[in-house]
Scaffold this motif. Structure first.
Motif, PDB file in Angstrom:
ATOM      1  N   CYS A  89     -13.689  51.693 -40.640  1.00 59.52           N
ATOM      2  CA  CYS A  89     -13.692  50.524 -39.578  1.00 59.52           C
ATOM      3  C   CYS A  89     -12.521  49.705 -39.575  1.00 59.52           C
ATOM      4  CB  CYS A  89     -14.884  49.721 -39.451  1.00 59.52           C
ATOM      5  SG  CYS A  89     -15.116  48.321 -38.363  1.00 59.52           S
ATOM      6  N   ASN A  90     -11.779  49.279 -38.641  1.00 55.84           N
ATOM      7  CA  ASN A  90     -10.974  48.596 -38.517  1.00 55.84           C
ATOM      8  C   ASN A  90     -10.963  47.203 -38.484  1.00 55.84           C
ATOM      9  OD1 ASN A  90     -11.656  48.496 -35.754  1.00 55.84           O
ATOM     10  ND2 ASN A  90     -10.031  48.205 -34.823  1.00 55.84           N
ATOM     11  N   LEU A  91     -12.055  46.762 -38.384  1.00 58.19           N
ATOM     12  CA  LEU A  91     -12.215  45.359 -38.714  1.00 58.19           C
ATOM     13  C   LEU A  91     -13.080  45.085 -40.115  1.00 58.19           C
ATOM     14  CD1 LEU A  91     -13.537  43.905 -35.360  1.00 58.19           C
ATOM     15  CD2 LEU A  91     -11.365  44.044 -36.144  1.00 58.19           C
ATOM     16  N   ASP A  92     -13.205  43.797 -40.355  1.00 58.93           N
ATOM     17  CA  ASP A  92     -13.843  43.623 -41.703  1.00 58.93           C
ATOM     18  C   ASP A  92     -15.014  42.411 -41.570  1.00 58.93           C
ATOM     19  OD1 ASP A  92     -14.298  43.629 -44.353  1.00 58.93           O
ATOM     20  OD2 ASP A  92     -12.629  42.238 -45.015  1.00 58.93           O
ATOM     21  N   CYS A  93     -15.826  42.630 -40.583  1.00 58.52           N
ATOM     22  CA  CYS A  93     -16.738  41.496 -40.436  1.00 58.52           C
ATOM     23  C   CYS A  93     -17.739  41.220 -41.782  1.00 58.52           C
ATOM     24  CB  CYS A  93     -17.629  41.793 -39.155  1.00 58.52           C
ATOM     25  SG  CYS A  93     -16.759  42.628 -37.839  1.00 58.52           S
ATOM     26  N   ASP A  94     -17.856  39.810 -41.653  1.00 57.63           N
ATOM     27  CA  ASP A  94     -18.353  39.492 -42.828  1.00 57.63           C
ATOM     28  C   ASP A  94     -20.108  39.685 -43.072  1.00 57.63           C
ATOM     29  OD1 ASP A  94     -19.003  37.184 -41.288  1.00 57.63           O
ATOM     30  OD2 ASP A  94     -18.005  35.735 -42.221  1.00 57.63           O
ATOM     31  N   TYR A  95     -20.657  39.841 -41.944  1.00 53.64           N
ATOM     32  CA  TYR A  95     -22.069  40.183 -41.919  1.00 53.64           C
ATOM     33  C   TYR A  95     -22.318  41.483 -41.475  1.00 53.64           C
ATOM     34  CZ  TYR A  95     -21.564  37.657 -37.499  1.00 53.64           C
ATOM     35  OH  TYR A  95     -21.086  37.296 -36.293  1.00 53.64           O
ATOM     36  N   CYS A  96     -21.548  42.193 -41.933  1.00 52.13           N
ATOM     37  CA  CYS A  96     -21.899  43.816 -41.452  1.00 52.13           C
ATOM     38  C   CYS A  96     -22.825  44.441 -42.904  1.00 52.13           C
ATOM     39  CB  CYS A  96     -20.407  44.598 -41.822  1.00 52.13           C
ATOM     40  SG  CYS A  96     -20.677  46.305 -41.513  1.00 52.13           S
ATOM     41  N   PHE A  97     -23.859  44.901 -42.013  1.00 49.33           N
ATOM     42  CA  PHE A  97     -24.758  45.322 -42.989  1.00 49.33           C
ATOM     43  C   PHE A  97     -24.509  46.474 -43.946  1.00 49.33           C
ATOM     44  CE2 PHE A  97     -26.039  49.287 -40.716  1.00 49.33           C
ATOM     45  CZ  PHE A  97     -25.991  48.896 -39.450  1.00 49.33           C
ATOM     46  N   TYR A  98     -23.378  47.039 -43.437  1.00 45.83           N
ATOM     47  CA  TYR A  98     -22.780  48.086 -44.308  1.00 45.83           C
ATOM     48  C   TYR A  98     -22.232  47.643 -45.839  1.00 45.83           C
ATOM     49  CZ  TYR A  98     -23.288  51.700 -40.955  1.00 45.83           C
ATOM     50  OH  TYR A  98     -23.439  52.818 -39.987  1.00 45.83           O
ATOM     51  N   ARG A  99     -22.037  46.035 -45.671  1.00 42.97           N
ATOM     52  CA  ARG A  99     -21.634  45.609 -47.161  1.00 42.97           C
ATOM     53  C   ARG A  99     -22.723  45.374 -48.042  1.00 42.97           C
ATOM     54  NH1 ARG A  99     -17.977  40.990 -46.817  1.00 42.97           N
ATOM     55  NH2 ARG A  99     -16.193  41.512 -45.348  1.00 42.97           N
ATOM     56  N   SER A 100     -24.155  45.915 -47.666  1.00 46.18           N
ATOM     57  CA  SER A 100     -25.175  45.667 -48.284  1.00 46.18           C
ATOM     58  C   SER A 100     -25.375  46.237 -49.479  1.00 46.18           C
ATOM     59  CB  SER A 100     -26.669  45.353 -47.519  1.00 46.18           C
ATOM     60  OG  SER A 100     -27.111  46.766 -47.777  1.00 46.18           O
ATOM     61  N   ASN A 101     -26.145  46.186 -50.648  1.00 46.33           N
ATOM     62  CA  ASN A 101     -26.234  46.805 -51.680  1.00 46.33           C
ATOM     63  C   ASN A 101     -27.102  48.179 -51.331  1.00 46.33           C
ATOM     64  OD1 ASN A 101     -25.313  44.843 -53.238  1.00 46.33           O
ATOM     65  ND2 ASN A 101     -27.222  44.006 -53.997  1.00 46.33           N
ATOM     66  N   ASN A 102     -27.659  48.339 -50.319  1.00 47.97           N
ATOM     67  CA  ASN A 102     -28.440  49.224 -49.845  1.00 47.97           C
ATOM     68  C   ASN A 102     -27.779  50.451 -49.245  1.00 47.97           C
ATOM     69  OD1 ASN A 102     -31.155  48.732 -51.012  1.00 47.97           O
ATOM     70  ND2 ASN A 102     -31.385  47.155 -49.467  1.00 47.97           N
ATOM     71  N   SER A 103     -26.539  49.968 -48.917  1.00 46.91           N
ATOM     72  CA  SER A 103     -25.666  50.866 -48.202  1.00 46.91           C
ATOM     73  C   SER A 103     -24.393  51.349 -48.936  1.00 46.91           C
ATOM     74  CB  SER A 103     -25.110  50.113 -46.787  1.00 46.91           C
ATOM     75  OG  SER A 103     -23.983  50.997 -46.534  1.00 46.91           O
ATOM     76  N   LYS A 104     -24.008  52.453 -48.707  1.00 43.87           N
ATOM     77  CA  LYS A 104     -22.729  53.148 -49.339  1.00 43.87           C
ATOM     78  C   LYS A 104     -21.650  53.518 -48.423  1.00 43.87           C
ATOM     79  CE  LYS A 104     -24.745  57.576 -50.288  1.00 43.87           C
ATOM     80  NZ  LYS A 104     -25.438  58.420 -51.206  1.00 43.87           N
ATOM     81  N   SER A 105     -21.723  53.289 -47.175  1.00 42.08           N
ATOM     82  CA  SER A 105     -20.933  53.726 -46.001  1.00 42.08           C
ATOM     83  C   SER A 105     -19.524  53.401 -46.307  1.00 42.08           C
ATOM     84  CB  SER A 105     -21.574  53.457 -44.884  1.00 42.08           C
ATOM     85  OG  SER A 105     -22.544  54.213 -44.547  1.00 42.08           O
ATOM     86  N   LEU A 106     -19.410  51.994 -46.702  1.00 47.43           N
ATOM     87  CA  LEU A 106     -18.001  51.458 -46.562  1.00 47.43           C
ATOM     88  C   LEU A 106     -17.104  52.318 -47.972  1.00 47.43           C
ATOM     89  CD1 LEU A 106     -18.491  47.861 -46.033  1.00 47.43           C
ATOM     90  CD2 LEU A 106     -17.817  49.497 -44.581  1.00 47.43           C
ATOM     91  N   GLN A 107     -18.058  53.196 -48.893  1.00 44.06           N
ATOM     92  CA  GLN A 107     -17.040  53.745 -49.949  1.00 44.06           C
ATOM     93  C   GLN A 107     -16.677  55.096 -49.263  1.00 44.06           C
ATOM     94  OE1 GLN A 107     -20.338  53.608 -52.704  1.00 44.06           O
ATOM     95  NE2 GLN A 107     -20.488  51.638 -52.706  1.00 44.06           N
ATOM     96  N   ASN A 108     -17.377  55.603 -48.495  1.00 44.19           N
ATOM     97  CA  ASN A 108     -16.964  56.833 -47.897  1.00 44.19           C
ATOM     98  C   ASN A 108     -16.097  56.777 -46.692  1.00 44.19           C
ATOM     99  OD1 ASN A 108     -18.926  57.621 -49.881  1.00 44.19           O
ATOM    100  ND2 ASN A 108     -20.574  57.878 -48.167  1.00 44.19           N
ATOM    101  N   HIS A 109     -14.857  57.413 -46.583  1.00 41.80           N
ATOM    102  CA  HIS A 109     -14.270  57.246 -45.494  1.00 41.80           C
ATOM    103  C   HIS A 109     -13.999  58.722 -44.849  1.00 41.80           C
ATOM    104  CE1 HIS A 109     -12.865  53.158 -46.133  1.00 41.80           C
ATOM    105  NE2 HIS A 109     -12.790  53.502 -47.453  1.00 41.80           N
TER     106      HIS A 109
END
Ligand code: SF4
Ligand code: SF4
Length: 426
Positions: A89-109
């Motif tokens: 993602c090119n943005l960094d929105c603070d309430y994106c659910f991908y930031r939650s502990n149940n997600s790992k998407s932001l770690q995989n590019h």
């Protein structure tokens, strides 16, 4: 016999029947009788009207009703495909659910390849082709991310492929985007293949830019507004997706009115923040419910969030249908770039959310049964709630965040629904 557990005293003259969704006028004597006997199991009664109105009923009837409702509200077929076109993602929105502990998407590019998208579309086509199609049936393919426009090469091939494959089946093709990367080629693609563009837009510039920033901290409002207008000039369907948060909730009706007037758009979708994914104030849900109602009435019911309108019509008895489950987990197939299939994109780390890969028999994975059991008619708190038949039961991720179980109550959605019901009934 017993007083039905689905009857609620509103005031000294009225009760609410959560099954038939009727406000029933009764005498003071009848109300007092209900008040006195509400939690007793076996009672004799000479008030025939209470029997006729099914206010007096039996435990067996209640049990059969619950069983029947569980069956009616359990999804039996898939209708929706989410293609996670990229986890970048090119943005960094603070309430994106991908930031939650149940997600790992932001770690995989990772970007999805056309082969994976094509295979997913082919499998989805085979799965849905024999679906039972009632009057309110819908079918949808959603290009999701990360930010899907970062994987333009995939969209250029996958959107036409989806369009041609599903063109005889009334399938809606949707893209969910922050719309910061639009160009003419993409505009033509959306226009040619009738793509509905769902865009994150949180109201006026100051509030939008507070949360929806790029990685250097710059707000995306100006570019998003400009790009929405370009799409509208090209007659492309745009649906603003407006997230209610602490910074806009107190005057949310003004936020809605601003978007409606500025874009001359009369359809939008409001995102209620997933419980415990981002901080909300104590009155968040209740305030949002009142503000939504205010805007809906202000525009004479012509400017709509369809989820709100559906709930509103059910509360005022204009729509007698039983509410379907509001969580899509048992209707949708979510495919990630690495071919893995999940029920929901927000819960990659939650074990039973994983269904296998597109190379396996994922549609018959036994994990789906775990999600199908998530039903408000299986939840005692919901069974004792006046909104039982008009509420969709909220989001499983919200339940998990807030209670540690997907079967728990999703607090943000629940408080919102109950506040709206209370307000309208009064
Ligand atoms: S758990 Fe259900 S409602 Fe929540 S994000 Fe996933 S599909 Fe949507
Ligand atoms: S989720 Fe909340 S509002 Fe909905 S039925 Fe359950 S208790 Fe009622």
């Amino acid at each position: 016999m017993k007083i039905s557990r689905f009857i609620y005293i509103i005031d000294n003259n009225n009760v609410w029947d959560a099954v038939s969704r009727r406000k029933i006028a009764l005498s003071e004597e009848e109300i007092n009788y209900i008040r006195k006997n509400k939690n007793k199991d076996v009672i004799e009664c000479s008030l025939q009207k209470l029997i006729d109105l099914n206010i007096l009923t039996t435990k067996e009837w209640e049990e059969q009703y619950i069983k029947k409702m569980i069956d009616e509200t359990t999804d039996k077929q898939f209708q929706s495909l989410y293609l996670i076109t990229t986890t970048n993602c090119n943005l960094d929105c603070d309430y994106c659910f991908y930031r939650s502990n149940n997600s790992k998407s932001l770690q995989n590019h990772q970007n999805m390849t056309f082969d994976v998208a094509k295979k997913s579309l082919d499998i989805f086509f085979d799965i849905v082709k024999d679906n039972v199609k009632n009057d309110d049936y819908w079918q949808q393919i959603t290009f999701y991310g990360g930010e899907p426009l970062l994987n333009k090469e995939l969209l250029k091939y996958a959107i036409p492929y989806a369009f041609n494959k599903f063109k005889d089946s009334d399938t809606n093709i949707v893209i969910n985007t922050n719309l910061t990367l639009l160009d003419n080629e993409i505009i033509n693609l959306f226009k040619t293949y009738n793509v509905e563009v769902q865009v994150s837009l949180d109201g006026k510039k100051d509030v939008h830019n507070m949360h929806r920033k790029d990685i250097n901290g710059f707000g995306s409002f100006d570019i998003v507004m400009n790009n929405i207008k370009k799409l509208l000039e090209n007659n492309i369907k745009v649906l603003p997706m407006i997230t209610a948060n602490n910074d806009n909730v107190n005057n949310f009706s003004e936020t809605l009115n601003y978007i409606i007037n500025e874009l001359n758009l009369y359809e939008y979708a409001v995102n209620i923040l997933i419980t415990d994914s981002y901080g909300v104030n104590q009155k968040y849900s209740e305030t949002l419910a009142y503000e939504m109602l205010k805007s809906y009435i202000c525009y004479n019911n012509k400017a709509v969030d369809y989820v709100f309108e559906d709930l509103y019509n059910k509360i005022i008895s204009k729509d007698a249908r039983l509410a379907k489950s509001s969580c899509g987990v048992t209707r949708k197939i979510t495919v990630f770039p690495d071919k893995k299939v999940y029920a929901c994109q927000a819960l990659e780390k939650y074990g039973s959310n994983y269904m296998g890969t597109i190379d396996s028999d994922f549609a018959n994975n036994k994990n789906w049964e775990i999600w199908r059991k998530r039903n408000r008619f299986n939840n005692d708190e919901c069974l004792d709630c006046e909104a039982l038949t008009l509420c969709g039961g909220g989001c499983a991720t919200g339940s998990l965040n807030g209670t540690g179980s997907i079967y728990g109550i999703d607090r943000n959605q629940c408080e919102y629904t109950r506040a709206l019901v209370k307000k309208i009934l009064k």
